[in-house]
Design an enzyme around this catalytic site. Structure first.
Site, PDB file in Angstrom:
ATOM      1  N   TRP A  41      69.600  35.841  12.060  1.00 35.19           N
ATOM      2  CA  TRP A  41      69.224  37.263  12.095  1.00 35.19           C
ATOM      3  C   TRP A  41      70.124  38.077  13.012  1.00 35.19           C
ATOM      4  O   TRP A  41      70.459  37.626  14.109  1.00 35.19           O
ATOM      5  CB  TRP A  41      67.787  37.348  12.610  1.00 35.19           C
ATOM      6  CG  TRP A  41      67.349  38.699  13.067  1.00 35.19           C
ATOM      7  CD1 TRP A  41      67.581  39.257  14.301  1.00 35.19           C
ATOM      8  CD2 TRP A  41      66.574  39.661  12.335  1.00 35.19           C
ATOM      9  NE1 TRP A  41      66.998  40.507  14.369  1.00 35.19           N
ATOM     10  CE2 TRP A  41      66.373  40.774  13.180  1.00 35.19           C
ATOM     11  CE3 TRP A  41      66.027  39.675  11.044  1.00 35.19           C
ATOM     12  CZ2 TRP A  41      65.656  41.897  12.775  1.00 35.19           C
ATOM     13  CZ3 TRP A  41      65.307  40.805  10.644  1.00 35.19           C
ATOM     14  CH2 TRP A  41      65.126  41.895  11.503  1.00 35.19           C
ATOM     15  N   ASP A  44      70.535  45.497  16.024  1.00 34.46           N
ATOM     16  CA  ASP A  44      71.427  46.553  16.542  1.00 34.46           C
ATOM     17  C   ASP A  44      72.869  46.157  16.862  1.00 34.46           C
ATOM     18  O   ASP A  44      73.103  45.119  17.486  1.00 34.46           O
ATOM     19  CB  ASP A  44      70.895  47.093  17.878  1.00 34.46           C
ATOM     20  CG  ASP A  44      69.424  47.337  17.891  1.00 34.46           C
ATOM     21  OD1 ASP A  44      68.792  47.222  16.833  1.00 34.46           O
ATOM     22  OD2 ASP A  44      68.895  47.634  18.960  1.00 34.46           O
ATOM     23  N   GLN A  60      72.719  42.226  18.429  1.00 29.66           N
ATOM     24  CA  GLN A  60      71.472  41.518  18.683  1.00 29.66           C
ATOM     25  C   GLN A  60      71.412  40.355  17.701  1.00 29.66           C
ATOM     26  O   GLN A  60      71.597  40.557  16.491  1.00 29.66           O
ATOM     27  CB  GLN A  60      70.288  42.464  18.469  1.00 29.66           C
ATOM     28  CG  GLN A  60      70.203  43.537  19.523  1.00 29.66           C
ATOM     29  CD  GLN A  60      69.684  42.977  20.836  1.00 29.66           C
ATOM     30  OE1 GLN A  60      68.506  42.766  21.007  1.00 29.66           O
ATOM     31  NE2 GLN A  60      70.588  42.717  21.770  1.00 29.66           N
ATOM     32  N   TRP A  68      63.643  37.996  13.422  1.00 31.34           N
ATOM     33  CA  TRP A  68      63.908  38.287  14.839  1.00 31.34           C
ATOM     34  C   TRP A  68      63.366  37.175  15.734  1.00 31.34           C
ATOM     35  O   TRP A  68      62.288  36.630  15.475  1.00 31.34           O
ATOM     36  CB  TRP A  68      63.240  39.630  15.185  1.00 31.34           C
ATOM     37  CG  TRP A  68      63.642  40.201  16.514  1.00 31.34           C
ATOM     38  CD1 TRP A  68      64.675  41.055  16.754  1.00 31.34           C
ATOM     39  CD2 TRP A  68      63.002  39.973  17.780  1.00 31.34           C
ATOM     40  NE1 TRP A  68      64.733  41.366  18.083  1.00 31.34           N
ATOM     41  CE2 TRP A  68      63.712  40.709  18.736  1.00 31.34           C
ATOM     42  CE3 TRP A  68      61.917  39.204  18.200  1.00 31.34           C
ATOM     43  CZ2 TRP A  68      63.369  40.726  20.094  1.00 31.34           C
ATOM     44  CZ3 TRP A  68      61.567  39.208  19.548  1.00 31.34           C
ATOM     45  CH2 TRP A  68      62.286  39.974  20.478  1.00 31.34           C
ATOM     46  N   PHE A 103      68.418  42.127  25.394  1.00 27.21           N
ATOM     47  CA  PHE A 103      68.256  43.226  24.439  1.00 27.21           C
ATOM     48  C   PHE A 103      69.511  44.099  24.404  1.00 27.21           C
ATOM     49  O   PHE A 103      70.489  43.855  25.094  1.00 27.21           O
ATOM     50  CB  PHE A 103      67.014  44.053  24.809  1.00 27.21           C
ATOM     51  CG  PHE A 103      65.719  43.490  24.248  1.00 27.21           C
ATOM     52  CD1 PHE A 103      65.603  42.152  23.883  1.00 27.21           C
ATOM     53  CD2 PHE A 103      64.598  44.297  24.079  1.00 27.21           C
ATOM     54  CE1 PHE A 103      64.420  41.630  23.355  1.00 27.21           C
ATOM     55  CE2 PHE A 103      63.409  43.801  23.558  1.00 27.21           C
ATOM     56  CZ  PHE A 103      63.309  42.464  23.202  1.00 27.21           C
ATOM     57  N   ARG A 170      64.982  50.530  28.065  1.00 30.38           N
ATOM     58  CA  ARG A 170      65.992  49.656  27.431  1.00 30.38           C
ATOM     59  C   ARG A 170      67.154  50.392  26.765  1.00 30.38           C
ATOM     60  O   ARG A 170      67.119  51.577  26.552  1.00 30.38           O
ATOM     61  CB  ARG A 170      65.315  48.761  26.396  1.00 30.38           C
ATOM     62  CG  ARG A 170      64.608  49.490  25.276  1.00 30.38           C
ATOM     63  CD  ARG A 170      63.947  48.483  24.323  1.00 30.38           C
ATOM     64  NE  ARG A 170      63.145  49.147  23.308  1.00 30.38           N
ATOM     65  CZ  ARG A 170      61.866  49.474  23.465  1.00 30.38           C
ATOM     66  NH1 ARG A 170      61.234  49.213  24.588  1.00 30.38           N
ATOM     67  NH2 ARG A 170      61.216  50.083  22.494  1.00 30.38           N
ATOM     68  N   TRP A 308      63.572  48.545  10.253  1.00 24.88           N
ATOM     69  CA  TRP A 308      62.747  47.519  10.911  1.00 24.88           C
ATOM     70  C   TRP A 308      61.630  47.015  10.001  1.00 24.88           C
ATOM     71  O   TRP A 308      61.230  45.858  10.073  1.00 24.88           O
ATOM     72  CB  TRP A 308      62.133  48.067  12.204  1.00 24.88           C
ATOM     73  CG  TRP A 308      62.937  47.709  13.402  1.00 24.88           C
ATOM     74  CD1 TRP A 308      63.581  48.569  14.248  1.00 24.88           C
ATOM     75  CD2 TRP A 308      63.203  46.391  13.917  1.00 24.88           C
ATOM     76  NE1 TRP A 308      64.232  47.871  15.233  1.00 24.88           N
ATOM     77  CE2 TRP A 308      64.014  46.532  15.054  1.00 24.88           C
ATOM     78  CE3 TRP A 308      62.847  45.103  13.506  1.00 24.88           C
ATOM     79  CZ2 TRP A 308      64.458  45.452  15.797  1.00 24.88           C
ATOM     80  CZ3 TRP A 308      63.295  44.007  14.249  1.00 24.88           C
ATOM     81  CH2 TRP A 308      64.088  44.195  15.373  1.00 24.88           C
TER      82      TRP A 308
HETATM   83  C1  FRU Z   1      66.171  48.581  18.412  1.00 22.70           C
HETATM   84  C2  FRU Z   1      65.598  47.578  19.390  1.00 22.70           C
HETATM   85  C3  FRU Z   1      66.046  47.900  20.799  1.00 22.70           C
HETATM   86  C4  FRU Z   1      65.972  46.569  21.492  1.00 22.70           C
HETATM   87  C5  FRU Z   1      66.388  45.620  20.390  1.00 22.70           C
HETATM   88  C6  FRU Z   1      65.716  44.289  20.445  1.00 22.70           C
HETATM   89  O1  FRU Z   1      66.302  48.123  17.128  1.00 22.70           O
HETATM   90  O2  FRU Z   1      64.207  47.553  19.283  1.00 22.70           O
HETATM   91  O3  FRU Z   1      65.310  48.904  21.432  1.00 22.70           O
HETATM   92  O4  FRU Z   1      66.828  46.493  22.587  1.00 22.70           O
HETATM   93  O5  FRU Z   1      66.083  46.257  19.168  1.00 22.70           O
HETATM   94  O6  FRU Z   1      66.293  43.410  19.557  1.00 22.70           O
END
Ligand code: FRU
Length: 494
Positions: A41, A44, A60, A68, A103, A170, A308
């Site tokens: 997976w 971002d 990510q 995720w 993150f 974040r 998402w």
């Molecule tokens: C956005 C998010 C960020 C976070 C990351 C976690 O898509 O929710 O805010 O840092 O993804 O994977």
């Protein structure tokens, strides 16, 4: 003597897992020219930056599954934004302060080093309660290996202004200005919606709070994720990804979206004055965009090409998640506009042109325009009222349609028949912002995606399709009197 960067067990495990997975031939084919999850997976884009003359992109990453999981940072680099070289995973959630995930964050070149700034998430279980603390951290490296600094986390919860949440803090975006490294980072304010905090440092270790740059105040969604802040021509753009938006006409759809706030910024007082608001992209699959400034002065944006709420890949595919084409940003009449990076044109081969001609009343197939990895450009105009309909990646069973109705200047994208198997949003309409009655569409197609650039990028719509790759027909029809002129270029990576 240079000190060796230590590779933790968790990071080594991820690197080995990835390496072995890439050797196997069991995954679905990847996109031809878009960044995809190597295995497992991705979400971002992170750390989009130039380092020693090359462009780096991190993301990510959870390599072990197509959903995720505890976030790692994956890594690719490029010299031209189109051909990407895969590099080993750079960070794993291997410290107490980031054990629940590394993150999102960003990167810059500083004193000859490549600096990553990210959010470390620490999960605390106490008295039967789970709390995830989010704090800002730094890692420094050489383009391959990165070391998390001893001072982490460098921005702790007690540096959040009063009332701000310690749990929603974040996605730092950093840049250099004057003698400082500046950062904008998302936070949840006391009113339950987002605010953007600004910090700065001279040495990466000691950071000071500068200001609250902007507040959502419950106008555009709730929490604001993944902020970015940059000068563009005579203005400044604050880009955020709001969660839980309520739809506003055709400009903002419900759920997670992307918002550009265009305004003025005073570099001395750090005051940002909002002027205009727009969606960054109005398609079905676009979130968490991040930009970088190239050494030749271009502001380039890349986004996560997924929403998402839905994913269009399954465990059998072996990977899930991909990025948009990198896009050059401009301001035109105060609006943020996007065009695919100019380097894309270096990969065009086999151009076909269609002279301006009337669009038939019933669907006609245009064999010379067919294809699945191509840039198709259409100019449509007409006399009186007309409705133009285009089918892409089409045969008798499958198609993705793009319709333009000149009476209300409504452009509708529909992927209901594009091989998707879930009961989710498949169609979206936008009000085309133009005084002209004609429309120009640039349609960038890769195996799993369609990115629509309307009127030279004044608006964009980005969406994923799952139509089998061999289905590549292009059909057009119109009610009323409409004309089309077209050209298409195949995209080839050889
Ligand atoms: C956005 C998010 C960020 C976070 C990351 C976690 O898509 O929710 O805010 O840092 O993804 O994977």
């Amino acid at each position: 003597m240079e000190r060796q960067i230590e590779i933790s067990e968790k990071l080594q495990k991820a690197r080995t897992y990835e390496e072995q997975a890439l050797k196997k031939d069991t995954m679905a084919p990847k996109q031809l020219f878009h960044v995809c999850a190597p295995v497992g997976w991705i979400n971002d884009p992170n750390g989009f930056s130039e380092y020693q003359g090359e462009k780096h992109l991190f993301f990510q990453y959870y390599p072990y599954d197509t959903v995720w999981g505890p976030m790692h940072w994956g890594h690719v680099k490029t010299s031209d934004f189109i051909k990407w070289e895969h590099l080993p995973v750079v960070m794993a959630p291997d410290e107490t302060y980031d054990g629940f995930g590394c993150f999102s964050g960003s990167a810059l070149e500083w004193k000859g080093q490549h600096v990553l700034v990210y959010t470390g998430v620490e999960r605390e279980e106490k008295d039967g309660k789970t709390t995830d603390y989010q704090r800002q951290c730094v890692a420094v490296g050489d383009g391959i290996n990165y070391e998390k600094t001893q001072k982490n986390p460098v921005i702790t919860s007690d540096m959040i202004p009063q009332g701000g949440s310690k749990l929603d803090f974040r996605d730092p975006k950093v840049w250099t200005e004057d003698k400082y490294i500046y950062m904008v980072v998302g936070n949840r304010a006391e009113d339950g919606s987002g605010q953007i905090l600004m910090y700065r440092t001279k040495d990466l270790a000691t950071w000071e709070f500068v200001t609250i740059l902007d507040r959502c105040a419950n106008r555009y969604g709730k929490m604001w994720e993944c902020p970015d802040f940059f000068a563009l021509e005579e203005k400044y753009v604050l880009m955020v990804s709001p969660q839980e938006m309520q739809a506003q006409e055709n400009e903002f759809h419900a759920g997670d979206g992307s918002l550009a706030i265009i305004g003025k910024y005073d570099r001395q007082t750090h005051q940002f004055v909002e002027e205009d608001f727009q969606s960054v992209d109005q398609g079905l699959d676009f979130y968490a965009p991040q930009t970088m400034l190239t050494s030749d002065g271009r502001r380039i944006m890349i986004g996560w090409m997924q929403a998402w709420c839905e994913s269009w890949f399954t465990p059998e595919d072996g990977f899930c998640g991909m990025m948009t084409i990198p896009r050059e940003l401009q301001l035109k009449d105060g609006r943020l506009c996007q065009t695919p990076v100019r380097e894309l044109a270096d990969y065009y081969i086999g151009k076909h042109e269609l002279k301006r001609q009337q669009v038939p009343q019933i669907f006609q197939k245009y064999d010379k325009l067919s294809g699945r990895t191509q840039m198709l450009e259409l100019n449509v105009d007409g006399e009186g009222d007309y409705r133009f309909e285009l089918k892409l990646a089409a045969n008798d069973q499958y198609y993705t349609s793009v319709c333009y109705d000149n009476r209300d200047k409504l452009l509708t994208f529909d992927r209901s028949y594009s091989g998707v198997r879930r009961d989710a949003a498949h169609t979206r309409s936008i009000n085309v912002l133009s005084n002209q009655e004609s429309i120009k569409l640039q349609i960038l197609m890769d195996r799993y995606s369609i990115e629509l650039f309307v009127n030279d990028g004044v608006q964009t719509m980005t969406s994923v399709i799952r139509t089998p790759e061999e289905i590549d027909g292009v059909y057009m029809k119109a009610t009323g009197l409409a004309f089309v002129q077209a050209q298409k270029n195949n995209i080839c990576m050889k």
